[in-house]
Write a protein that holds these residues in place. Structure first.
Motif, PDB file in Angstrom:
ATOM      1  N   ARG A 155      76.096  12.684   2.701  1.00 17.43           N
ATOM      2  CA  ARG A 155      75.935  13.848   3.575  1.00 17.43           C
ATOM      3  C   ARG A 155      76.841  14.987   3.149  1.00 17.43           C
ATOM      4  N   HIS A 156      76.483  16.156   3.660  1.00 17.96           N
ATOM      5  CA  HIS A 156      77.130  17.399   3.270  1.00 17.96           C
ATOM      6  C   HIS A 156      77.926  17.905   4.466  1.00 17.96           C
ATOM      7  N   LEU A 227      80.648  16.539  -0.365  1.00 17.07           N
ATOM      8  CA  LEU A 227      79.525  15.599  -0.487  1.00 17.07           C
ATOM      9  C   LEU A 227      80.130  14.215  -0.309  1.00 17.07           C
ATOM     10  N   LYS A 300      70.415  15.524   8.210  1.00 18.30           N
ATOM     11  CA  LYS A 300      69.155  15.430   7.470  1.00 18.30           C
ATOM     12  C   LYS A 300      68.816  13.970   7.255  1.00 18.30           C
ATOM     13  N   CYS A 302      68.043  10.831   5.474  1.00 15.43           N
ATOM     14  CA  CYS A 302      68.541  10.532   4.135  1.00 15.43           C
ATOM     15  C   CYS A 302      68.476   9.030   3.916  1.00 15.43           C
ATOM     16  N   GLN A 307      65.005  11.019  -1.148  1.00 15.88           N
ATOM     17  CA  GLN A 307      65.657  11.907  -0.180  1.00 15.88           C
ATOM     18  C   GLN A 307      67.147  12.041  -0.497  1.00 15.88           C
ATOM     19  N   LYS A 310      67.617  14.228  -3.403  1.00 12.67           N
ATOM     20  CA  LYS A 310      67.342  15.615  -3.024  1.00 12.67           C
ATOM     21  C   LYS A 310      68.572  16.244  -2.367  1.00 12.67           C
ATOM     22  N   ILE A 311      69.199  15.480  -1.458  1.00 15.28           N
ATOM     23  CA  ILE A 311      70.402  15.996  -0.780  1.00 15.28           C
ATOM     24  C   ILE A 311      71.529  16.226  -1.777  1.00 15.28           C
ATOM     25  N   TYR A 314      70.793  19.204  -3.772  1.00 15.24           N
ATOM     26  CA  TYR A 314      70.950  20.405  -2.953  1.00 15.24           C
ATOM     27  C   TYR A 314      72.428  20.793  -2.844  1.00 15.24           C
ATOM     28  N   VAL A 315      73.260  19.792  -2.523  1.00 18.12           N
ATOM     29  CA  VAL A 315      74.690  20.095  -2.350  1.00 18.12           C
ATOM     30  C   VAL A 315      75.292  20.563  -3.675  1.00 18.12           C
TER      31      VAL A 315
END
Ligand code: ZN
Ligand code: ZN
Length: 459
Positions: A155-156, A227, A300, A302, A307, A310-311, A314-315
Motif C-alpha cells: 500500500r501507498h 510503499l 485500493k 490489492c 493488482q 499495478k499499485i 503506480y507508486v
C-alpha cells in the motif's frame, strides 16, 4: 552530399500528422527516400523529423532547458548582486542541464553503411534536474524498487507536515533525514512498540520511502510517499501478514516523532531564535492539530498479482514524477520574461463530484520566480531521495532471499532494457533513431565519436 539529421538543424515542420511542411528541399527528399523504402521506414522518418528540436519548437513545445538557457545568466547575476546564496548542487545541476546533448560535451557518431548519411547524438548530462536524463534516473530507480518488492500486497501511504514547519526544512536541508526517520520510527513502533516478543524476534515491516519537496503548485512542501508491504518478517525468516493500519494513531504518532526529532536536531544547531520559534509553533500545533499531521492512504483493492503490480508501478511512477512537467507549460515569452502554466490541485484527487472540485489552476508569473521555485527542489549531492527500510533495507539482517518476488526476472529484464536510449525513443516517440531513411541501420563509427567524459548511458 549526405544530409545531416541532427537535433540541431533549423527545420520547419508542422505538427499535423498527415502533413509535413518542409521549406527546405532536403526534408521532403528524406521522406521521399523513406517512402520508397517502405511504409515502416516512412513512418519512422516522419516521427523522427517531427521530434527534432526545431520541429517541437514549431509545435509550441516549450522546454525547461530553453527557459533556463535564456534566463539563467541574469538570474545568477541577480542573486550575486543581492547576496542570495545558490547551493553547489543548484549550480552544477543547472549547468549540466543547460548543456545536455551539447556537442561540445561529447557525441556519438553513426553512419549508414548503405547511403552514408550520418547521425550525431550529443551525450546526456546525467543531471537529475534535466527533463530527459532525470526521467531515466527515476525510471532506473523505479526498476530497483520493483526488483526489491516481494510477493505481497503493498500500500501507498503519504506523510505530510504542517505548513508552519516547512521553512525549517528549507533552511536546514539535513532535516529531511529526520522526516525519513520519523516515518521509520512510526512504522517500526507499530510492530515492536507494544510487543516485547516482537522486539525480541526483530519482527519488522518492509517499506520504501521517497521524499518529495514540491506540491503541485511547485511550492516548497516536503512530504514522503511510502510503499509498504503488508506483512512482517522476523529474524528467523518467519513471515506474517499485516494489513491493519490505524490512520488516526499513525497521524498522531508521526507528528510526535517528527516534532521530537526536529527539536533534537535544532538543539544540535543551537540557533536560539529558531529554537524559540520552533517551540512557539510546536505549542500551537499541539493545540490546533489534535489529530496529528495529515497521513493519507487511498484504499485500493490489492489482492491478485496483477493488482499488486499495478499499485507498485503506480507508486513508483508517482514517487518518480518531477516537480514540473513540460507539458504543463502553456506559453513562455522570451521578451516579456513571463511564463504561463497550469496545475491540478491534489485536493481534487479525492473528490468524485466534478462540481465540488477546485479545478485546474492557471499561473502567470515572471520566469525568475518560476526558476526560483524550481531550483529549490534540486536535492543536494549524494542525498538519497529514496530509502529502503525494515526488511527492505540494504543492510537488513532479515532474510528476504527466500521470499517469492513480485516481478518475474523476465519482467525485470524487460524494464531494464527499456532504459536503453534507443528503446526509450522507440517507445516514447515512436521512432528508431538508428533506422536510416534508406531503410538500412546506422552503425556507430568509434573513431569519429568524441568523448569528454565517459557516458555510461550512451556507451
Ligand atoms: Zn541510409
Ligand atoms: Zn540531460
Amino acid at each position: 552530399m549526405a544530409s545531416i539529421v541532427t537535433d540541431y538543424l533549423p527545420l520547419e515542420i508542422k505538427s499535423n500528422p498527415y502533413y509535413v511542411h518542409a521549406k527546405r528541399g532536403y526534408l521532403s527528399h528524406l521522406l521521399l527516400d523513406a517512402a520508397k523504402a517502405g511504409q515502416d521506414v516512412y513512418e519512422n522518418e516522419y516521427n523522427k523529423l517531427n521530434n527534432l528540436a526545431y520541429a517541437r519548437k514549431e509545435n509550441n513545445h516549450i522546454t525547461i532547458q530553453e527557459v533556463f538557457k535564456d534566463n539563467w545568466g541574469y538570474f545568477v547575476e541577480y542573486c550575486n548582486r543581492k547576496s542570495i546564496p545558490l547551493r553547489d548542487a543548484i549550480l552544477s545541476n543547472v549547468d549540466s542541464m543547460i548543456n545536455c546533448r551539447n556537442f561540445n560535451s561529447g557525441y556519438l557518431f553513426y553512419e549508414c553503411p548503405n547511403c552514408h548519411d550520418i547521425y550525431v547524438r550529443g551525450l546526456s548530462c546525467h543531471s537529475r534536474f534535466c527533463v530527459s536524463c532525470g526521467k531515466k534516473y527515476r525510471d532506473a530507480r523505479a526498476n530497483e524498487i520493483s526488483k526489491t518488492c516481494i510477493y505481497a500486497p503493498h500500500r501507498h501511504i503519504t506523510w505530510t507536515i504542517a505548513e508552519e514547519l516547512r521553512w525549517f526544512f528549507q533552511k536546514y536541508r539535513d532535516l529531511f533525514d529526520e522526516l525519513f526517520g520519523a516515518v521509520n520510527d512510526v512504522l517500526t513502533h507499530l510492530i515492536q512498540g507494544k510487543s516485547k516478543a516482537a522486539r525480541k524476534r526483530n519482527e519488522r515491516l518492509g517499506f520504501i520511502s521517497t521524499l518529495h519537496t514540491f506540491g503541485r503548485d511547485l511550492k516548497f512542501n516536503p512530504h514522503i510517499h511510502t510503499l509498504i508491504a503488508e506483512c512482517t518478517i522476523d529474524k528467523n525468516g518467519k513471515r506474517k501478514p499485516y494489513s491493519y493500519f490505524n490512520y488516526d494513531s499513525l497521524r498522531k504518532s508521526f507528528m510526535n516523532q517528527l516534532l521530537k526529532r526536529m527539536y533534537k536536531f535544532l538543539k544540535g544547531i543551537n540557533d536560539k531564535n529558531d529554537i524559540d520559534e520552533f517551540f512557539k509553533i510546536k505549542k500551537e500545533l499541539y493545540k490546533k492539530n489534535e489529530s496529528g499531521f495529515y497521513v493519507h492512504a487511498p484504499q485500493k483493492e490489492c489482492k491478485n498479482p496483477n493488482q499488486i503490480k499495478k499499485i507498485v508501478n503506480y507508486v513508483c511512477r508517482y514517487a518518480g514524477h518531477p516537480a514540473m512537467s513540460e507539458s504543463r507549460i502553456i506559453s513562455y515569452n522570451k521578451d516579456t520574461k513571463m511564463i504561463y502554466y497550469y496545475y491540478d490541485p491534489h485536493e481534487d484527487d479525492a473528490i468524485i463530484n466534478e462540481n465540488d472540485k477546485i479545478g485546474r489552476q492557471y499561473v502567470t508569473e515572471s520566469v525568475f520566480d518560476f526558476i526560483a521555485k524550481l531550483i529549490v527542489h534540486i536535492p543536494n549531492k549524494a542525498v538519497h531521495t529514496t530509502r529502503y527500510y525494515g526488511f527492505y533495507a540494504n543492510h537488513s539482517s532479515l532474510d528476504i532471499m527466500h521470499q517469492p518476488k513480485l516481478f518475474k526476472w523476465k519482467e525485470i529484464a524487460k524494464m531494464k532494457s527499456n532504459l536503453n536510449w534507443r528503446v526509450r525513443l522507440i517507445s516514447s516517440y515512436k521512432y528508431d533513431p538508428l533506422l536510416c531513411h534508406c531503410g538500412a541501420t546506422l552503425e556507430i563509427v568509434p573513431d569519429l565519436c568524441y568523448f569528454v567524459g565517459y557516458s555510461k548511458e550512451d556507451g
